[in-house]
Every structure is written in structure tokens, then in C-alpha cells.
Design a protein around this motif. Structure first.
Motif, PDB file in Angstrom:
ATOM      1  N   ARG A  50       7.320   1.154  11.396  1.00 18.07           N
ATOM      2  CA  ARG A  50       6.626   0.650  10.216  1.00 18.07           C
ATOM      3  C   ARG A  50       6.737   1.652   9.066  1.00 18.07           C
ATOM      4  O   ARG A  50       6.741   2.864   9.294  1.00 18.07           O
ATOM      5  CB  ARG A  50       5.145   0.423  10.533  1.00 18.07           C
ATOM      6  N   PRO A  51       6.792   1.145   7.844  1.00 14.15           N
ATOM      7  CA  PRO A  51       6.871   2.068   6.706  1.00 14.15           C
ATOM      8  C   PRO A  51       5.528   2.758   6.466  1.00 14.15           C
ATOM      9  O   PRO A  51       4.500   2.397   7.060  1.00 14.15           O
ATOM     10  CB  PRO A  51       7.221   1.144   5.540  1.00 14.15           C
ATOM     11  N   ALA A  63       1.176   1.543   1.752  1.00 16.19           N
ATOM     12  CA  ALA A  63       1.365   1.451   0.304  1.00 16.19           C
ATOM     13  C   ALA A  63       0.587   2.557  -0.387  1.00 16.19           C
ATOM     14  O   ALA A  63      -0.503   2.938   0.040  1.00 16.19           O
ATOM     15  CB  ALA A  63       0.898   0.082  -0.195  1.00 16.19           C
ATOM     16  N   LEU A  64       1.190   3.064  -1.467  1.00 13.44           N
ATOM     17  CA  LEU A  64       0.553   4.165  -2.176  1.00 13.44           C
ATOM     18  C   LEU A  64      -0.557   3.623  -3.083  1.00 13.44           C
ATOM     19  O   LEU A  64      -0.338   2.700  -3.871  1.00 13.44           O
ATOM     20  CB  LEU A  64       1.618   4.887  -2.992  1.00 13.44           C
ATOM     21  N   ALA A  65      -1.753   4.185  -2.978  1.00 12.35           N
ATOM     22  CA  ALA A  65      -2.869   3.795  -3.837  1.00 12.35           C
ATOM     23  C   ALA A  65      -3.255   4.970  -4.728  1.00 12.35           C
ATOM     24  O   ALA A  65      -2.886   6.114  -4.460  1.00 12.35           O
ATOM     25  CB  ALA A  65      -4.057   3.371  -2.986  1.00 12.35           C
ATOM     26  N   ALA A  70       8.898   7.318   6.975  1.00 17.16           N
ATOM     27  CA  ALA A  70       7.485   7.244   6.625  1.00 17.16           C
ATOM     28  C   ALA A  70       6.835   8.621   6.493  1.00 17.16           C
ATOM     29  O   ALA A  70       5.685   8.733   6.075  1.00 17.16           O
ATOM     30  CB  ALA A  70       6.739   6.412   7.665  1.00 17.16           C
ATOM     31  N   ALA A  71       7.585   9.668   6.831  1.00 15.76           N
ATOM     32  CA  ALA A  71       7.011  11.015   6.739  1.00 15.76           C
ATOM     33  C   ALA A  71       7.127  11.554   5.318  1.00 15.76           C
ATOM     34  O   ALA A  71       7.982  11.107   4.543  1.00 15.76           O
ATOM     35  CB  ALA A  71       7.727  11.947   7.715  1.00 15.76           C
ATOM     36  N   PRO A 116      -0.570  -0.080   7.689  1.00 11.97           N
ATOM     37  CA  PRO A 116      -1.227  -0.505   6.449  1.00 11.97           C
ATOM     38  C   PRO A 116      -2.085   0.607   5.855  1.00 11.97           C
ATOM     39  O   PRO A 116      -2.532   1.523   6.545  1.00 11.97           O
ATOM     40  CB  PRO A 116      -2.104  -1.682   6.902  1.00 11.97           C
ATOM     41  N   ALA A 117      -2.300   0.524   4.548  1.00 13.46           N
ATOM     42  CA  ALA A 117      -3.093   1.530   3.856  1.00 13.46           C
ATOM     43  C   ALA A 117      -4.577   1.319   4.171  1.00 13.46           C
ATOM     44  O   ALA A 117      -5.034   0.209   4.438  1.00 13.46           O
ATOM     45  CB  ALA A 117      -2.875   1.415   2.353  1.00 13.46           C
ATOM     46  N   ARG A 118      -5.318   2.408   4.150  1.00 17.31           N
ATOM     47  CA  ARG A 118      -6.779   2.315   4.215  1.00 17.31           C
ATOM     48  C   ARG A 118      -7.266   1.913   2.827  1.00 17.31           C
ATOM     49  O   ARG A 118      -6.584   2.108   1.843  1.00 17.31           O
ATOM     50  CB  ARG A 118      -7.334   3.686   4.570  1.00 17.31           C
ATOM     51  N   ASN A 119      -8.419   1.411   2.765  1.00 17.58           N
ATOM     52  CA  ASN A 119      -8.916   1.088   1.424  1.00 17.58           C
ATOM     53  C   ASN A 119     -10.265   1.756   1.164  1.00 17.58           C
ATOM     54  O   ASN A 119     -11.148   1.197   0.540  1.00 17.58           O
ATOM     55  CB  ASN A 119      -8.974  -0.416   1.198  1.00 17.58           C
TER      56      ASN A 119
END
Lengths: 439, 439, 439, 439
Positions: free
Chosen positions: B190-191, B194-196, B297-298, B352-355
């Protein structure tokens, strides 16, 4: 104490804004030629190191700037003087295309100085025609013209720094110019006034350029900085003081130096400011006016950031940050020599100190190293296109200098003005002023 | 938004302060030897560039530090292991006297690794005896011991960066260590999430070290800075993103680069991060665990300040200032790999990103370049004597990195920690995180 | 076969020995000024590399030679034009005292070209007065005058090689001189005549200078050498042949090159003779007459010893030794262009070969590299004093060239003449002729 | 006079030709290991300058030579020990393919010394099997084996020169080996015997190798040379004599030096032979046996061609040409120390001079610089293929040394042997013998 009186207020750049642009253009163009007037064709052709440029190159490149950024894109039917010049006189604008390599500027015997003069005439005719047209210039074009005028002023100072460097490599030590004007060998044997400290309270300050007048992009945006309490010296460090540093072994004591500075001192065998020369028991200094006895009361000139920093440590002080300098410069700031005066050396300030909190020689005389690396201000944006390469891409491994020198046009400098050079640079007219933390 | 919840709070260095000093000493000394354990005598003797040192030198110099600054001045009757070592293993302390030239550290086949081990034993015995004596250490001596412990931790990271550099010059590309521990080739395809962007309001902040716990002098004094509103990225830039920069011609577009960086790219022919190697259609990366497929992903690692800055410009962002970074680090900061875990590579964060506004990999994994030149904090004072040369004299032409890497001991790093390297340095475990001005 | 007929015999230098010395002096001095006449002051001031000198320097140094070695020691009451010149225009005579550093000759804008002209006039007046006095010169002084004349002729060739080098660095590629004289672009499309081999029997030979006429000390004493049988080519290697070497991968095949030459090719990226420039499918060559189409039948020019040697190996031949060359030169030697003719390029020899055993272009056109390192002849002695530094101290790491070039005065060269340059030198007018062992 | 008696005749290399090849092979391989025996793994891994190689590299490369040139092409089914070694241990053979860069030989911690030992064992097994097979080797293969043996002997000397250089960079000045064997500090306080001149008549001579025995291609073909009358000194210049040169300002008098040598002296600050160190009023010399008092009667060692040439000029003499040296070596030639003796220093020859015309220390002790540039003999041909790169491609900018040193195997050297190094090289065991023209 933080004085608010202003004995000698720095003239606002706005004062010159009413002059018609074409007159300002003509004036700056004439001033460049006047600086080259005492020089032979051979003087104007030689490049003495990669960091310096031949005078002829400066005369051509400043014309190239107007041709490339003002005339070519904005004047229908403009014909370039010579298409080869686009590459030949491009200094560092990658967006314009190929550049002639900087270290090879001194290999160009052609175009001759006369051809460069013709090039200047060609550009001047087109510029005058543009500036005198009936309808007003678009703001974008006008601002490029003003940028070009300020750009040419910067190169005027470089003409003088570079020609001094070139002449200094001639064993016959020829003078750029000899005259008996202001700044002649001081017949005033009095020492510089005692150094006083002018204090400033801690607090949130604003620095950077805000008015409508011209400023370079690197002076903006105006923004807040928090400053601890500090004090700055009432005048720059003078030659007599720097001699005491040398006599105290300043160049031989590693604890006074930045690590990179200590390497620099040892690899290059530095033991005095640039252009100083031992002369029997005393010291001479090579200047644009030839070899002269060292003027003890004048500001030390031609020192690197390393030397300024080491001296400050030796003196139990430090260099000001640029925010401190700019904050102080809003105070009573007294001026020294500028290019217009033609002195070609810093002013000698002798006699007793004033006690009004004034900051002597805050503008003119010698550029003052600060402890601040040259970095972008918060929110800094470069202009789009080639002109955006003017300042931003150099914000790395350079230090900020403030205040102008005797070679800077008076109309060119202001409190927010940021000059910048690498730490080892000494061929500029660079001195320094001390600062310290509030007690 | 400026979150105040803290999911994964950075452990306070104070947590380790109750451990007896002798145990902390023993632990750090053992850790250094453990790092050298996979290496042969030949591996430990070679110096692959002037900026790197042989492992054997690191093992000796860290002992020299305790001998020179703790034992010799404070233990009556202490006998130096070998008087010649005072010069031989002096890194850069002019106040201690002569130094063996740094570029020649790799010319010393003697003392042998076994002799260096004996030197370590000699110093350890004297140190243990000092640390176990009945009467408590004077605060000055205790703080020198703690400094020595932290100093040795810094050299532990350098052992790994320097040995990787040395091994990378061997065409057979030998691994420092091969194992199947954490950080093995990711089977997680998995990638990266997403950058937040995590935002921070403008205002007056405080940065720098304040507590009783140990910190280097360059982290002090704690002081106020005014910050405009800004946002930082939720995680470092990852390899997949950096590949997009390369694919978009990032290394061939001068408008993205600092002027000095553009010269660097062209003179050195740089077209990818250090240790990357094209492998058919893909990329491999040479690591302490040998040549591995690039982990998309690193976090990108082994980039210079120039590359980090160019990427940021390409991405329409910028690097954070160190004040911004430190302000953000007080937020929800999630950790990556550290030396203790033995992963020897950054963590792969996939999925997936945390929010929750968390800042992933804020500590560990890769050092994060900031846009801040390494300068003294207002009111900064160096310690008197040789130890005062530890940090201050390097505050010139370097940039600050924050957060630690997978090679940093967890107990060594903290929010205020300032690492620093010159802009072109790439052999450190250096990556970066984006920032931008508030909208 | 070893022919003894001489179709075009080399004029003996003795033929010019009846000319009064003052006339020979005036002639050589005028010739130097004539060479500088097409150049601007700026052209004359610039130094394009440490091995080259500004034209102005050549004009001054040749005067310095007469002033220092003839006038100052032999003319009572002679006043030096400027005492500073003693150091400023000393090339390499340690016995004379300090020297201005060679790489800095191009930093001297002063003395101006006009001042150098005045210096020449001052020296000329004193020299004429000396040469026209009633009593004959002492043999020692006369021989120094002749040395000075020959010295100035050497610098005449250097004026041309150095100015070509300087102009070649100008992207606008200005010509030194344009004219339609001899050597204009060949309208003779015929190739060079087929290359023939002229054989010489083994035996004991004599080489070196013996007659009463002037020769440099390095041409003496005449002495015996034993030569195996050999053959030399009937003409120099021409551009068409060198193109075939390039097309056959000559610059990419290590087996053809001396080890040092192979490094030189790769470090410098050499892939053609100096001043060649690809021009669509063909080649141009930058010459004193500007950029011209490569003349296929003309001798290849501006190659290093490395390239000459590699070509010879590729062609299954070798370079001649200087003893072989000198032996062959006693045969039917046909001349090419010399300085006096003003062609400024080598002669184009096209059409069918002669079958009389003549050695075409043996003198003039291009200097011919030999395989001989520049070493002292058996019994060689240097002159006492500063003049002894003229030749002997350079007998190390240089190779001998023979025959003169189109830039050499015809009266200057002879069979025994030994020119010498380091193996990588290419800015001279240097080509080569093949040799081989007797079958 | 030209003596024909031979007191100590140089043993003909033919004397060893009856030894079975396998025994000669074993002997030379064992000798290399014996030279490395006193060294640690770290000693064997380090490279102290680009011109020197690690001992481990020498041990591997000499095996590579047999593997690449003998085993791989001639032994069916031979399996290379490690295919990567083909590139890794290729010194300079372009025809073999890629080479690991010479200046990076010291970056290879792997293969370890133990792996290199295993490599040697692998090659030795295959070589022994080849050399012991029933049917005789083809002449081509046999001559490659002999070449490999001689090649390994050359590297044996380099092991000693390179390890001395490496140890000399260690401030602790460790000895390679300490023992009390021959060549211990001389207890013979007598000076060297007075220097006598041995004269040789002019005439046509023959030099070069002719017999059936092995010689390198650069010693062939044997050929005629004409020599003027000359004389050579009865022994090499000794340390006491060289001290007189130093005391007389030899290193500060430009008139004694080749131009390139004078630059070398000044740029490097040379003021004594390499490895000399002032020790109070006297001098020490760093040797393979550690730091020792300078042995006044021993030949000067570790001088460059420049120093040898300057000394000769100071002494009113010159260096011999290699033809003169070889002619003289056919006379009464007395030997000094060789590698087999294990002295590790030159012999001290003290006491009164002989009066039998003998040439002392003509072989062994120190290599003797000649004035001859290293050039091909008339008719010289290189071998086809990679082996042809052995010698010929280095015939440029090097000078010939003759006679061998205390580090040369006795069986390796002969009258026609041509060693060669660039003029500034000093880390070899290089001294010199004077010559002069016949009166």
C-alpha cells in the motif's frame, strides 16, 4: 535609552519619486559612465578574479538588463543591438537562456569598449523614446524600469570594488583616481570619538519594507519579529581599534573564530584586513585613491564576516542581527560618505563623542556585517519569470550587510536594504558595528 | 487547527534521569561496541572521505572525550592510556592543543582495533571508579559526564552513517548487517497515507530548551519568537513522491533550485538521492541492510538541503523554519524507528491517513531539513574552555535538521534538539517534511 | 633510398649574416609591432591561460631582454625606462631577481600599450646607438644582441599562438586578420598527394649545430648518434587522414594511446584537434583568419604529442626521433609557409605526389612532434649567468618539435633547431610526420 | 680506464633457469606472504596516497595476474575465484575491461585479508596443477608464467615502499619490523670511502637484453649506441655528501635546479630527502626498521630525480645516461643489500676506498636515477593483447632508474633492467650515482 529625536533623518526614498523617470534613467546612466571615465580601455577589460567582473562587462550588462527585460518584451519592433549579446551579457538568469561563463568575462577583448559605448547609446535611445512617449507606462513596465535603475546602481558600486581589486594586483599600485577632495588624508590627528552604547528595549518590532517606494523583493514583506533587549555601538569599529585586536594576537587565537573562519585564516595566511600593507612600523592601505597611510579614526574596511565576528568576540560583544540593525536605524542615524560625494574613502570621524544617542556612520562609509544569514522573510515571494531570479536563489550561505558604503549612491540605500555576501568576502567596502545583549 | 491532544507524547528525557549515571554510562559504552560488532578490523580502519571517520576512530575519540574532559582534570593520579592519543584523537578542540588532521584519520593502522578496545577498557575502569565513589560528583563533573554520554550517542549515529558511506564505495556492495527484523522489505504494497496539512495560528511562541534535563548549549536559552500562521505536512515526503519530482524533470529545472544548489547539481551530475541506483525500470537503494528495492512508502532519505528545498518549491510549498518545526512538534507527534530498535532503515508507513491531526514520523526515521541556517539563539553563551568549542564555532554555513533518525538513540533526541549540516551533505539519514504559509 | 640531390635547399642561416646587425635588429623589432598592429589595446592586454601571455607583455618582455642583458651591463650611463619593469617583465630568469607571477600577466592594465610602445622606443634608441657606434661590438655583446633578436622571433610566434587562443575563447569568434592573400580557402579540391616513404640506411650520423652561424645552446655540441635504418613520410599527416582516424574511433580506443594520453583524453573529453568545431556534417577550424572550413589537404595542426603518437600507432607507424628527423632534413626538403609570407595558415599541398624523394613541408607550415624527450646533448653546457637559464632548465617532461611553422620567421629556423613543449600542449601550430623502422 | 676484471660478477639470471618453474612459482608466492607477515589486517588495508596501494591489494592483484593471463585462457574448466575480482584487481589493463579506480583501492575493506589469502590459495592450487602436469607447457604459457613471477617480484618491492609510506603518516612512527640483523645501526663510525671516478672510452656500444633468459620487453631489442667518453663514480652519493649539499643552501639556489624541480621544491617546501626528520642538531631517517639516526656512510635514499639532478649540478657533475650506466655495469660491479637478505636498509660502506676500479653498490641498496627519459629502444615492439600494456604505454614523462635496491629480489635485477618513475617520485628506494664527461 531609546531616543526618538532625529537629528539627521534619513531622506525618504519617496523624495526622489517625483523626478520624471526619464531623468532618473539618464542620471543613473550618466553616473556609470562617469565612474568609468578615469579608466583606460585596458583597465576596463580585465577581470582579476571570478567574483569580480571587468568594468566593460558592467557597462554592457546593465544595458542588457534594460534591453532584455524592458525593451525586447515591451517595445514593438525593437531590434537588439547584437543578438550575440543576449548570451554574452547574461549574468545569471537561467530563464533567459545560455550564459557566458562568469570566470571567462575577462577573456572578451571584443566587443571593444567603444562598441559597448555604442550598445549603451542604442539602448538609451530606445529607453528614452519609451519613457518619453505620451501615454503613461504600464505599472509593470514602470516597475521594471525602476528595477533596472536600481540594478545599475548596484553595479556602480561593483565597478568600484572590482576595479580596486584589479588595481591592487598591479605591483605598481596605480590609483583609480587622485584628487584633493573630501576624505583626503586626514589632517585631523584626533582619534575617533569614544564608543558609546545605544540601548533598545525588548519587544515585538516590525522590519521590512512597506511603503509605495521602490524596494527589492528580499526586503518584503514587512513583518513582526520579537527582539530581546539589546544595544548597538554609536559608531563602526575604527582602524585604531582593529589594530589593537591585531596587536593582541587576534589572528592567532582560535577561540575567537568560527571554525570555518579559523580554517580560512590559516589556509590563506590572513593577518590583516584586505589591502592593508605593512609599511615600516606602520600600515598603509591601498584605496581607490592609491596607497595611503592607514587612517586610524576611520572605520575598518575590507574585512570578512569572519574577521568582524572574531573582533566582536574579542571585544566581548557580538554583531547585531539584521532586525536589531534595522530597528536601531530608525533612530538618530548620521550619514557618512556616499558615491555622489566622490570621496572614494570612508569619512574620518574624529573628536569627542556626541551624547545624544546618535548612531554615527549608520548609512554610507562602510557596509556593516550583521550576524544574520541571508534568508527569506516570512511570506517572501519571488516575482514570476526571469526577474524572480534576482534575489531569492541566493538565500544560502551568505550573510546580510546593511547601511551602504561610500561607493553606494545615496538614493539607493534605505533602512530595510539587505546586501549580502559570503562570509569570506572582503573585496567589498565592508566593515561592522558592534552590538550586545541588554545588561 | 492547532490540536492540543497528544496521542503519543514524546517521552520526556527526564524519564531516564533517575537511572544511575554509572548505568547510563555503561549502557552507552556497550551500545557503541555493539554497533561495531558486525564489522571486521579492516571495516573499522578505513576512512572513505574527509567528512567521515573510521569506526575505530569513533570508538577511540569518544573515550578520549571522557579521558580529556572528565578523568584527566578531575581524577588525581589518573594516568593517560597513551600520551600520544591526546593529539591523535582530538577532533577539533583547539584549546586542547594539536590535532591529527581530519582527512588523515584513515591513515592510522595503529593503534589497532584491539588497542583501541584496551583504551576503552582503561577509560571505562577509571570512569566506573569515579562514578561509583561514595561522595556525589560535583555538578560540573556530573554535567561533563552527561555531556560525554550524549557526545558518544552522537558518534553512534556517525558510526552508522560513515560505515554506510564506506561500504557504498565497494563495488561488491556488502551489507553492514542482514537480518529479518523490523523494517525488512515491506510486504505492504500500500502507498503512504495521503499527505494532510496541520495548521498553526500566528502568534508569539517559545522555543528552546528550558527544563532541568540535559540539552546541548545550542538549544538554549529558551526564548520568544513571533510566527506567522503556517501549516506543516502530516508526514515526511516519501520516496514515491520524490520519484514524481524526478520524473517531472526536477533535477533539470534551474528555476526550482537555489543558485548554489544548481551549481552543485551540475558539477556533480546529481540526478537522484544518494545511494539510489537505477535497477532496470525501477530503483534500488543501498542501505545498511544491503541493496534493497526502493520502498515507495518510506520517507525519502539521503537528500541534501538543496534537494529538499527544490522539491518543496516544485510542490508549491517550502521547508519549515526550525521554530515552526519545534512548535509543531509539541503537537501530536508520532515516532518512527530509532537506533535501539535495530531496524537500520526508516519505518514504512502505509495505509490510509489518520484524521486526528497527528504528525507522523516526527521523531526518528529521517532527520528533517529545515530552512533555518544554524545560528545562535538570542543570549546564547558558550561554555568556558575547550568544551565551549562543542557547538558555537560551527554556526556558519550550516542548516538545522530536526527530529532524529532510525540511527539516533531514542533517549538522545527531543523537540528542541538542533542537528546541523552543510547544505550539500547527503551521507546523513536526512529527509524532510513540507510546510507552507497559512492560507 | 637516400637521395642526395637538393631541389629546394634550405637557405643557410649564414646568408643573412652579412646584414648589418642594426638592420637585423630594426627589422625584427618592426616585425613584432606589425604583428600587433591589427589588434586593439584590449586584445593586447588579455591573458587567456597561464601558459599564454598578453601581446603587450610579449612586446615589453622582448625589450626587457635587450635592456637587461645588453644595455644595462654594457652601456655606461644607461637609464632603465622604469626600474619596476625589471621585475614586471622578467619571464623566468631567477638570476635576475624577482619575477611577476606568470599567471598574473593578464592582471596588468598598466603599463598601458602606449607606455609599452614608449618603452620599446627607449630601448630601440639605446640599442641603435650601441649598434651604430664606431668601434665594433665585443663578441660577447654581439652574441647577446643576436640572441635577443632570435629571442624576439620566438616571441613573435607566441604572439600569434597566444592571440589565437585568446580569440578562440570569445563566443563571437573574431578573426585576428582577414585577407585574401596566400592560403585563402583552397579552391583546389584535389586531395593531398599520396604519402610516400623516404628510406635511410643505418649508420653513424652527426646531428647538432656546428657552423659559425647563430644557434641556441641546446642545439650543441654537434655529436655522433647511431641510427638503425628508418623511413620518414614524404609529407605531414593531413586533415583528411586525421579525419579517418577519428572516424575509426581513434579517440575511443585505449590501445592506441600512451597511458598519460588516455587519461588526458578522458579527463578533458578530447575528441578532435584543438580549434576544430563540428559544423553540420563537416568540420570547421578556427584560425587566425577566423572560422574556416577544414582544409582536407592541409597538414593537421593543433594536436598534442599524445594525439600524434596515437595516430602513428593507429597507422602502424611511429613518430621520428629528432635524430632521424634531422638526418632526413639534410635531404630534399621543401618548404611551406612562414611568418614573412603572411598566410597565417599552413600551405595546402594538393595534386599528385612527386617521385623524387622530396620531403614536402619539412620546414614551415606546422611544427612536427618527434618521439624524442627534450634532453641535453652529450657535452651540453649552459652559458654562465642568467642567460644560461634560457634552455637547459627546461629539459624535463617536454618533447622536441622540429621544422618551424607558418608563424615562424624563415630566417629563424634550421635543421638543428629544437623547439619543445609538454606532451599535452596543443595551442602551438603543431602537427607531425610519420616514420617507421626500415623493413 | 676500462677494467675488464670482475671481482664480484653479477650472477646471470640464467643461473636460476634450471630451477623447475613450479618451484620458482612457489618461492615467489611464499616470499610475498612473508613480506606481509609482520603486518596486521589494518596495516594491509590502508592506502596512503593514490600512487601507493594497500598490501592486501598487492597480494590480490599478483594472483589476479596469474588468474587472468595464465589460468583463465589456458586451463579448460578453470573457475574464477570470484568474478567480481576481474574488475576489482585489474590495475591498468584496458584490454581486460573495467578497472576499479586506483585512488579508491584503500576503500575496500572487503574482500578481507583472509579472503584474499583464500584467493591466493585457489590460484596457487590451479597454478601448481598446471605447472606439474606431465606434458610441457607451451612456450607462450611458460613465458606468461615467468612474466607473472617477475611481476610479483616487482610488487614485492612495492609492498615495502607502500607500507613505509603508510607508516610514515602515523605520528607514532611504528616500525614495519625491528631486528638486529645486517644493516643494523652502523657501529662503524668511519666515513664512506673517498669517491673515485672510473673512466670509459668513447665508442659504439651495445645495450639492451639479448640472452635467452627472461627480460621485460622494454629492455629489448639489444642495439648500438654511440657514447662519448665518460666517467662514473665509484659509489653512490652518500648521506654525508648530501648533507653538505643541504648545508651549502642546495635547496635554496635556483641555478641548481631544473625549472620544474624548482617549482616542486617551492610549492612543496622540500628541504631534505623524504623521511628525513631533524632531530636536535642531527637528522633521523624513518625506515622500515623505524626511526634511526641518519647513517652518514650509507647511500642517500628517497630523493627525486630533481634532487639527484640538482646535487649533481652542485657537485660539478651530472647523472649518467642509462646507456652509460649499463656500459659501466659490465665492469667490476659490487653488490649491496637485496630483499632476500632482509636488511631492509642499504648497506653501509665505510672505510678506505678500493683502488681496483670497482663500482661499489652498483646493484642493490638504492635504485640509481639516470638522466634518461624512459623511451622505447629502436625497434621496440609491445606484445599483442593486454600484456602489451605492461610497459610501453608508460613511456612518457618518466625517468629511468637502474640497479635495484635493498627491497629488490636479487634474482630479479640485471644490467639491462629499466625501472622508471616520474621525476618527483621519492617514496621508492631511490638514490643516485654521479657521472661526468671525459676530461
Amino acid at each position: 535609552m531609546t531616543s526618538t529625536r532625529h537629528l539627521h533623518r534619513v531622506p525618504s526614498p519617496a523624495q526622489t519619486r517625483d523626478t520624471p523617470l526619464v531623468d532618473r534613467y539618464d542620471q543613473v546612466r550618466a553616473a556609470s559612465l562617469a565612474l568609468a571615465a578615469p579608466l583606460s580601455d585596458e583597465d576596463c577589460a580585465i577581470q582579476s578574479m571570478p567574483d569580480a567582473s571587468p568594468v566593460k562587462w558592467h557597462l554592457a550588462h546593465t544595458s542588457w538588463f534594460f534591453e532584455t527585460f524592458v525593451l525586447a518584451p515591451n517595445v514593438a519592433g525593437y531590434r537588439a543591438f547584437d543578438p550575440a549579446y543576449r548570451m554574452l551579457f547574461n549574468s545569471y538568469y537561467n530563464a533567459v537562456g545560455e550564459k557566458h561563463p562568469r570566470p571567462q568575462r575577462g577573456l572578451l577583448s571584443r566587443p571593444s569598449r567603444a562598441e559597448v559605448a555604442a550598445y549603451r547609446g542604442h539602448v538609451d535611445a530606445a529607453m528614452r523614446s519609451l519613457l518619453q512617449q505620451r501615454e503613461p507606462l504600464s505599472p509593470d513596465v514602470a516597475s521594471l524600469v525602476v528595477l533596472g535603475i536600481n540594478h545599475e546602481q548596484q553595479h556602480q558600486e561593483l565597478i568600484l570594488t572590482d576595479v580596486l581589486h584589479m588595481l591592487s594586483h598591479n605591483p605598481m599600485l596605480p590609483a583609480y583616481c587622485t584628487h584633493d577632495g573630501p576624505g583626503g588624508a586626514s589632517d585631523d590627528a584626533r582619534p575617533a570619538p569614544a564608543l558609546a552604547w545605544i540601548g533598545f528595549d525588548p519587544g515585538l518590532r516590525e522590519i521590512g519594507h512597506a511603503s509605495e517606494a521602490f524596494a527589492f523583493d528580499n526586503e518584503m514583506p514587512r513583518h513582526r519579529v520579537y527582539l530581546e533587549g539589546f544595544a548597538v555601538a554609536s559608531r563602526p569599529v575604527c582602524n585604531a581599534e582593529f589594530l589593537a585586536f591585531i596587536a593582541d594576537g587576534g589572528y592567532r587565537r582560535p577561540e575567537l573564530w568560527l571554525s570555518e573562519g579559523w580554517d580560512w585564516v590559516n589556509v590563506r595566511g590572513v593577518d590583516a584586513p584586505m589591502y592593508w600593507q605593512r609599511d615600516g612600523g606602520g600600515w598603509g592601505q591601498f584605496t581607490l585613491r592609491g596607497m595611503r597611510m592607514l587612517d586610524l579614526a576611520a572605520p575598518v574596511c575590507h574585512v570578512s564576516l569572519f574577521e568582524a565576528d572574531a573582533y566582536a568576540r574579542w571585544a566581548g560583544a557580538r554583531l547585531p542581527s539584521e532586525a536589531e540593525w534595522e530597528t536601531a536605524a530608525a533612530d538618530i542615524a548620521i550619514e557618512g560618505h556616499f558615491q555622489e560625494g566622490g570621496a572614494l574613502v570612508p569619512r574620518t570621524v574624529a573628536g569627542p563623542a556626541r551624547n545624544d544617542g546618535a548612531l554615527a556612520q549608520m548609512y554610507g562609509d562602510v557596509w556593516q556585517w550583521t550576524q544574520s544569514p541571508y534568508s527569506p522573510y516570512p511570506g517572501y515571494r519571488t516575482a514570476p519569470g526571469a526577474v524572480g531570479e534576482y534575489n531569492g536563489k541566493f538565500m544560502c550561505n551568505q550573510f546580510v550587510l546593511r547601511g551602504g558604503s561610500f561607493a553606494t549612491p545615496r538614493s539607493h540605500v534605505r533602512a530595510s536594504y539587505r546586501n549580502f555576501f559570503p562570509a569570506p568576502a572582503r573585496w567589498q567596502f565592508s566593515g561592522f558595528r558592534l552590538a550586545r545583549d541588554a545588561a
